[in-house]
Write a protein that holds these residues in place. Structure first.
Motif, PDB file in Angstrom:
ATOM      1  N   LEU A  46     -12.628 -39.055 -61.996  1.00 17.76           N
ATOM      2  CA  LEU A  46     -11.934 -37.934 -62.662  1.00 17.76           C
ATOM      3  C   LEU A  46     -12.913 -37.381 -63.254  1.00 17.76           C
ATOM      4  N   VAL A  47     -13.204 -35.770 -63.364  1.00 11.88           N
ATOM      5  CA  VAL A  47     -14.205 -34.887 -63.913  1.00 11.88           C
ATOM      6  C   VAL A  47     -13.767 -34.593 -65.065  1.00 11.88           C
ATOM      7  N   ALA A  48     -14.877 -34.413 -65.557  1.00  8.32           N
ATOM      8  CA  ALA A  48     -14.529 -32.955 -66.596  1.00  8.32           C
ATOM      9  C   ALA A  48     -15.627 -32.114 -66.907  1.00  8.32           C
ATOM     10  N   ALA A  49     -15.069 -30.885 -66.135  1.00  8.96           N
ATOM     11  CA  ALA A  49     -16.582 -29.561 -66.057  1.00  8.96           C
ATOM     12  C   ALA A  49     -16.388 -27.938 -66.468  1.00  8.96           C
ATOM     13  N   ASP A  63     -29.445 -32.655 -61.258  1.00 12.60           N
ATOM     14  CA  ASP A  63     -27.785 -31.958 -60.768  1.00 12.60           C
ATOM     15  C   ASP A  63     -27.356 -33.459 -59.795  1.00 12.60           C
ATOM     16  N   GLN A  64     -27.193 -34.476 -59.953  1.00 12.33           N
ATOM     17  CA  GLN A  64     -27.057 -35.062 -58.963  1.00 12.33           C
ATOM     18  C   GLN A  64     -25.943 -36.205 -59.227  1.00 12.33           C
ATOM     19  N   TRP A  65     -25.183 -36.591 -58.483  1.00 11.42           N
ATOM     20  CA  TRP A  65     -24.903 -37.992 -58.939  1.00 11.42           C
ATOM     21  C   TRP A  65     -25.226 -38.581 -57.889  1.00 11.42           C
ATOM     22  N   LEU A  66     -25.364 -40.410 -58.422  1.00 18.39           N
ATOM     23  CA  LEU A  66     -25.768 -41.451 -57.937  1.00 18.39           C
ATOM     24  C   LEU A  66     -24.727 -42.049 -57.398  1.00 18.39           C
ATOM     25  N   PHE A  67     -24.289 -42.476 -56.051  1.00 20.80           N
ATOM     26  CA  PHE A  67     -24.146 -44.047 -56.153  1.00 20.80           C
ATOM     27  C   PHE A  67     -24.341 -44.966 -55.834  1.00 20.80           C
ATOM     28  N   ILE A  68     -24.890 -46.157 -56.947  1.00 20.49           N
ATOM     29  CA  ILE A  68     -25.490 -47.372 -56.276  1.00 20.49           C
ATOM     30  C   ILE A  68     -24.797 -48.198 -56.546  1.00 20.49           C
ATOM     31  N   ARG A  69     -25.496 -49.453 -55.513  1.00 20.48           N
ATOM     32  CA  ARG A  69     -24.819 -50.515 -54.434  1.00 20.48           C
ATOM     33  C   ARG A  69     -25.089 -51.875 -55.582  1.00 20.48           C
ATOM     34  N   SER A  70     -24.418 -52.099 -56.770  1.00 18.92           N
ATOM     35  CA  SER A  70     -24.192 -52.544 -57.495  1.00 18.92           C
ATOM     36  C   SER A  70     -25.152 -54.007 -57.320  1.00 18.92           C
ATOM     37  N   ALA A  71     -24.938 -54.737 -57.041  1.00 20.06           N
ATOM     38  CA  ALA A  71     -25.491 -56.254 -56.118  1.00 20.06           C
ATOM     39  C   ALA A  71     -26.710 -55.038 -54.876  1.00 20.06           C
ATOM     40  N   ASN A  72     -26.979 -54.214 -54.621  1.00 25.76           N
ATOM     41  CA  ASN A  72     -27.898 -54.332 -54.052  1.00 25.76           C
ATOM     42  C   ASN A  72     -28.501 -52.815 -54.400  1.00 25.76           C
ATOM     43  N   ARG A 106     -23.364 -28.764 -60.422  1.00 30.76           N
ATOM     44  CA  ARG A 106     -22.615 -28.042 -61.651  1.00 30.76           C
ATOM     45  C   ARG A 106     -21.594 -27.074 -60.394  1.00 30.76           C
ATOM     46  N   ILE A 107     -22.433 -26.825 -59.062  1.00 26.47           N
ATOM     47  CA  ILE A 107     -21.939 -25.519 -58.996  1.00 26.47           C
ATOM     48  C   ILE A 107     -20.254 -26.196 -57.195  1.00 26.47           C
ATOM     49  N   GLN A 108     -20.407 -27.838 -57.223  1.00 24.60           N
ATOM     50  CA  GLN A 108     -19.539 -27.709 -56.590  1.00 24.60           C
ATOM     51  C   GLN A 108     -17.824 -27.700 -57.645  1.00 24.60           C
ATOM     52  N   PHE A 109     -18.532 -28.034 -58.629  1.00 24.29           N
ATOM     53  CA  PHE A 109     -16.667 -27.898 -59.432  1.00 24.29           C
ATOM     54  C   PHE A 109     -16.513 -26.937 -60.183  1.00 24.29           C
ATOM     55  N   ASP A 110     -17.632 -25.917 -59.285  1.00 22.98           N
ATOM     56  CA  ASP A 110     -17.380 -23.934 -59.935  1.00 22.98           C
ATOM     57  C   ASP A 110     -17.067 -23.135 -58.962  1.00 22.98           C
ATOM     58  N   PRO A 111     -16.810 -23.747 -58.211  1.00 20.23           N
ATOM     59  CA  PRO A 111     -16.823 -23.293 -57.033  1.00 20.23           C
ATOM     60  C   PRO A 111     -15.970 -21.250 -56.787  1.00 20.23           C
ATOM     61  N   GLY A 112     -16.735 -20.535 -56.375  1.00 21.27           N
ATOM     62  CA  GLY A 112     -17.116 -18.755 -56.708  1.00 21.27           C
ATOM     63  C   GLY A 112     -18.484 -18.262 -57.711  1.00 21.27           C
ATOM     64  N   GLY A 113     -18.716 -19.763 -57.882  1.00 19.80           N
ATOM     65  CA  GLY A 113     -19.256 -19.739 -59.911  1.00 19.80           C
ATOM     66  C   GLY A 113     -21.241 -19.409 -59.242  1.00 19.80           C
ATOM     67  N   ALA A 114     -22.055 -19.158 -60.421  1.00 22.43           N
ATOM     68  CA  ALA A 114     -23.028 -19.445 -60.359  1.00 22.43           C
ATOM     69  C   ALA A 114     -23.640 -20.941 -60.348  1.00 22.43           C
ATOM     70  N   GLY A 115     -22.652 -21.997 -60.774  1.00 21.35           N
ATOM     71  CA  GLY A 115     -23.260 -23.505 -61.228  1.00 21.35           C
ATOM     72  C   GLY A 115     -23.862 -23.606 -62.191  1.00 21.35           C
ATOM     73  N   ARG A 116     -23.902 -22.819 -63.401  1.00 24.98           N
ATOM     74  CA  ARG A 116     -25.451 -23.081 -64.158  1.00 24.98           C
ATOM     75  C   ARG A 116     -24.351 -23.502 -65.845  1.00 24.98           C
ATOM     76  N   GLY A 117     -23.365 -24.069 -65.477  1.00 26.09           N
ATOM     77  CA  GLY A 117     -22.536 -24.310 -66.572  1.00 26.09           C
ATOM     78  C   GLY A 117     -23.482 -26.016 -66.963  1.00 26.09           C
ATOM     79  N   ALA A 118     -22.823 -26.743 -67.915  1.00 28.29           N
ATOM     80  CA  ALA A 118     -22.829 -28.220 -68.260  1.00 28.29           C
ATOM     81  C   ALA A 118     -22.676 -28.989 -67.007  1.00 28.29           C
ATOM     82  N   PHE A 119     -23.493 -29.817 -67.141  1.00 29.46           N
ATOM     83  CA  PHE A 119     -23.593 -30.545 -65.820  1.00 29.46           C
ATOM     84  C   PHE A 119     -21.915 -31.597 -66.353  1.00 29.46           C
ATOM     85  N   PRO A 120     -21.144 -31.592 -64.945  1.00 29.99           N
ATOM     86  CA  PRO A 120     -20.053 -32.615 -65.246  1.00 29.99           C
ATOM     87  C   PRO A 120     -20.001 -33.669 -65.694  1.00 29.99           C
ATOM     88  N   ARG A 121     -18.782 -34.238 -66.075  1.00 25.09           N
ATOM     89  CA  ARG A 121     -19.413 -35.410 -66.719  1.00 25.09           C
ATOM     90  C   ARG A 121     -18.331 -36.078 -66.685  1.00 25.09           C
TER      91      ARG A 121
END
Lengths: 397, 204
Positions: free
Chosen positions: A104-107, A352-361, A372-387
């Motif tokens: 679940l993401v809030a952008a 501007d990245q998400w990291l999936f980190i394997r918690s055991a390794n 930013r741009i993934q959750f702002d399709p058609g936009g410039a992707g300059r807003g706040a980082f998605p939460r």
């Protein structure tokens, strides 16, 4: 009443373990003092000091051409120089989470879900969100409105209150707690029986797992309160801090953990089920967020230490057992465990990245870029980082 | 002047010796030292902070204990109050005495804690009440007057502790607790009367 004798007796009364208590209190006080940053007296007519250049940092020892392309392409201007890169060769889009569940993401554009197959769906123009226990619904809020939606974005109910923040759906599915201004309120899962519970600080409340409708929150003045929201009974209160920033329960409901700012650092406090404070430990750096693991007694937290951020895992049964799992330049913004507890999802706002980190390794990292741009399709992707608002449910609810 | 290297001075010097005087004359001397300690602590001196801590923490802990009658909670309250002082240190006005400012935090937190505990007992949470009793039993010897004090309401305990342990005048107590002076006088009178009733026959 012989008041002179009363005074003598009171003066002579020895609290339990006075010397031990004094030693312990001095250790904590000394640590808090040594980590505080004295506030400088304002100097009149002082010219602003120009921001210093910040060096570019690369995580990998070698950088391949694609990675170099990422280096050139990713920017996060801080001060006057280009800075901060994340993990090279990060996937730009689309991406799939490495394990089951829905994120679940809030952008800035609104609330989104990301399914296990990578499919993204925008639910609406909301500011915050919370999963219902089985992911059958999403509680969303914006300004003066709290709503419950289906995962496809269909509105089931809406209520209005001033300045709504931090909605949290109870494990039973039958209650939603939220902040409205400086009050904490509870509404039934069907949107009825909305009522005020108490005054509260601006810290998200947390429902206790395993006990129906028991809620922990930071009351006015910083006290930790644990309340049965149906009867109104205060089950226990604990010393807290007006500088509290987060509280949450372990998944078995036997521990309540709070984080609060202390000087230039922060402290973690662990309470047991009776409200007794079991542990308290100060940490250096600026606290950002913590997340408790689904499986057991591990806590992942992110903190800012100067120009860098760190992801640290901590044993809540012994706060002194901690380990820096990952660090990087700039700001980490969010941390979330996967529903199966095998992965950590780290939001790296500066890169501007998400990291999936394997918690055991920890050598296994899957990186996704250009959030930013993934959750702002058609936009410039300059807003706040998605939460990252939540990661739920191995199976679709 | 930067902060001094940390050392565990409690190993070197031990905790505060018992029997420190809380008389008015002793407090006047303390006040002069205190301004220097605060100034030094604001400048980053750990030794001045330690002096401040030694001068004030024991009474804060004792006052909290006499109000809440629970060692762990009293330790919690006294420690949190001192940490609040650290956070506010840079803004603290050296012209004001440190003690009343600290005691206000301590006593108000202690009252809140004691009220919350009383409420838990009223709603019949037997398990929690039993835990509380067990903790009180482990707290060690309590003279009859302390046990009688523990039977008063938190508000009555607080004014008695502020008056007869910390030696504040009723006017100062009113200011500390933000109460009308008449309320403070009334609580003192009733609290002492109730104490006397409970201790009747013990030579009080």
């Amino acid at each position: 009443m012989n008041e002179r004798r009363l005074r003598q007796v009171l003066l002579a009364t020895t609290p339990p373990d006075e010397i031990g208590a004094q030693r312990r209190a001095w250790r904590v006080t000394r640590t808090a003092f040594s980590e505080r940053e004295p506030t400088p007296w304002p100097i009149r007519n002082q010219r602003p000091i120009a921001a210093a250049a910040i060096a570019v940092a690369v995580l990998a020892a070698t950088v391949s051409p694609p990675g170099r392309a990422v280096l050139d392409g990713v920017r996060d201007a801080v001060g006057t120089e280009k800075v901060v890169v994340g993990v090279p060769q990060a996937r730009p889009a689309p991406f799939t989470p490495p394990t089951s569940g829905r994120v679940l993401v809030a952008a800035p554009t609104g609330v989104w879900t990301v399914a296990a197959d990578g499919a993204r769906r925008k639910l609406g123009s909301y500011a915050e969100a919370t999963w219902s226990p089985q992911g059958r619904f999403v509680g969303v809020s914006k300004q003066h409105q709290l709503s419950a939606l289906t995962p496809k974005g269909v509105v089931r109910w809406t209520i209005s209150q001033p300045r709504i923040r931090h909605p949290r759906w109870a494990p039973s599915g039958f209650r939603v707690a939220y902040l409205s201004g400086s009050s904490i309120r509870v509404v039934a899962g069907d949107g009825t029986a909305d009522r005020r519970l108490d005054g509260a600080e601006a810290v998200a409340p947390a429902w206790k797992p395993g006990e129906e409708h028991v809620l922990g929150y930071i009351g006015k003045g910083g006290r930790v309160n644990v309340v049965n929201t149906d009867s109104g009974a205060v089950l226990w209160t604990g010393s807290g801090s007006a500088a509290a920033q987060q509280l949450d329960w372990s998944r078995d409901g036997r521990r309540l953990v709070t984080a609060a700012r202390y000087g230039s650092g922060f402290g973690l406090t662990v309470f047991d089920g009776f409200g007794r404070r079991r542990q308290f430990l100060l940490f250096p750096g600026r606290f950002v967020q913590f997340a408790l693991s689904p499986g057991g007694r591990e806590l992942a937290l992110i903190r800012r230490a100067g120009p860098r951020s760190e992801l640290v895992t901590v044993d809540i049964d012994n706060l002194r057992r901690s380990e820096v799992v990952f660090s990087g330049k700039g700001r980490f913004s969010d941390i979330q465990w996967s529903p199966d507890g095998r992965w950590l999802l780290l939001g790296w706002a500066s890169a501007d990245q998400w990291l999936f980190i394997r918690s055991a390794n920890v050598s296994k990292i899957k990186a996704v870029s250009s959030l930013r741009i993934q959750f702002d399709p058609g936009g410039a992707g300059r807003g706040a980082f998605p939460r990252i608002e939540g990661w739920c449910c191995p199976k679709q609810g | 002047m930067g902060p001094e290297p940390a050392r565990d001075s409690y190993r070197e010097r031990g905790p505060l010796e018992r029997g420190r005087s809380y008389t008015k004359r002793a407090m006047a001397g303390l006040r002069r030292d205190e301004r220097a300690w605060i100034r030094g602590a604001q400048a980053g001196s750990l030794s001045d902070l330690e002096a401040l801590f030694r001068a004030h923490w024991p009474r804060a802990y004792r006052a909290a204990y006499l109000v809440v009658h629970d060692g762990a909670a009293a330790e919690d309250i006294a420690q949190e109050s001192f940490l609040a002082a650290i956070r506010a240190l840079d803004r603290f006005d050296r012209g004001r005495p440190f003690g009343p400012w600290l005691h206000r935090i301590v006593v108000n937190r202690a009252i809140d804690w004691a009220r919350a505990r009383a409420l838990r007992a009223e709603v019949g949470d037997g398990a929690l009440a039993a835990v509380g009793e067990h903790e009180r039993a482990r707290d060690g010897f309590s003279p009859p007057v302390v046990a009688a004090l523990a039977a008063l309401s938190p508000e009555h305990r607080a004014v008695i502790v502020l008056r007869h342990l910390l030696e504040y005048t009723p006017g100062e107590i009113a200011e500390l607790l933000e109460l009308p002076r008449g309320t403070v006088n009334s609580r003192l009178r009733r609290g002492l009367d109730e104490l006397a009733d409970r201790l009747e026959g013990d030579g009080w």
